[in-house]
Design an enzyme around this catalytic site. Structure first.
Site, PDB file in Angstrom:
ATOM      1  N   HIS A 164      -2.390   6.015  -7.141  1.00  0.00           N
ATOM      2  CA  HIS A 164      -2.127   4.952  -8.106  1.00  0.00           C
ATOM      3  C   HIS A 164      -2.662   3.646  -7.554  1.00  0.00           C
ATOM      4  CE1 HIS A 164       1.373   4.985  -5.429  1.00  0.00           C
ATOM      5  NE2 HIS A 164       1.603   3.722  -5.764  1.00  0.00           N
ATOM      6  N   HIS A 186      -2.337  -0.543  -7.855  1.00  0.00           N
ATOM      7  CA  HIS A 186      -1.551  -1.698  -8.293  1.00  0.00           C
ATOM      8  C   HIS A 186      -2.498  -2.801  -8.754  1.00  0.00           C
ATOM      9  CE1 HIS A 186       2.298  -0.502  -6.249  1.00  0.00           C
ATOM     10  NE2 HIS A 186       1.444   0.226  -5.553  1.00  0.00           N
TER      11      HIS A 186
END
Length: 143
Positions: A104, A106
């Site tokens: 993932h 940010h």
């Protein structure tokens, strides 16, 4: 020995619809959601749908499709949250700060002179996350 991908991690469960989230955007390759523990207003996560622990074991073709989305989300977040800058962060394994072992990225809008809040584990109120998701969704649609 390489670590094994755990398909019960929270992001895999969000992708399967088992855990709710504040969704901003979704396509065939990824989902964009608001970070439940934002370090600044508009902090969101881009989560690829292809399973991988992190960048180190990700499919290069999946990464190639992910980067343009990261750029677009960063552009939209800059507008939506009147950011002076944007942090793009991605962590690989626990010693580097990774706590959820599904790749993932940010995207964190920054304001000049305003420090990031600590990532304490305290979740933001649902109405704050929903409002942020709405602002970011609108900004993405306008690009």
């Amino acid at each position: 020995m390489a670590a094994i991908y755990d398909d019960q991690n929270i992001f895999a469960r969000i992708l399967r619809g088992e855990i709710p989230c504040h969704k901003v955007f979704e396509n065939d390759d990824a989902i964009v959601i608001m970070d439940a523990m934002p370090q600044s207003p508009g902090h969101c996560l881009i989560i690829p749908k292809a399973p991988s622990r992190n960048l180190l074991d990700a499919d290069p073709a999946a990464l190639a499709r992910l980067v343009p989305l990261v750029q677009k989300v960063a552009q939209a977040a800059t507008v939506a949250f009147e950011a002076d800058g944007i942090n793009i962060m991605q962590f690989n394994e626990a010693p580097a700060g990774q706590t959820v072992f599904h790749l993932h990225i940010h995207v964190i809008p920054r304001r000049d002179g305003v420090p990031l809040k600590p990532h304490t584990g305290g979740m933001a109120p649902a109405e704050v996350l929903a409002a942020g998701a709405q602002k970011l969704t609108a900004a993405l649609a306008a690009l």
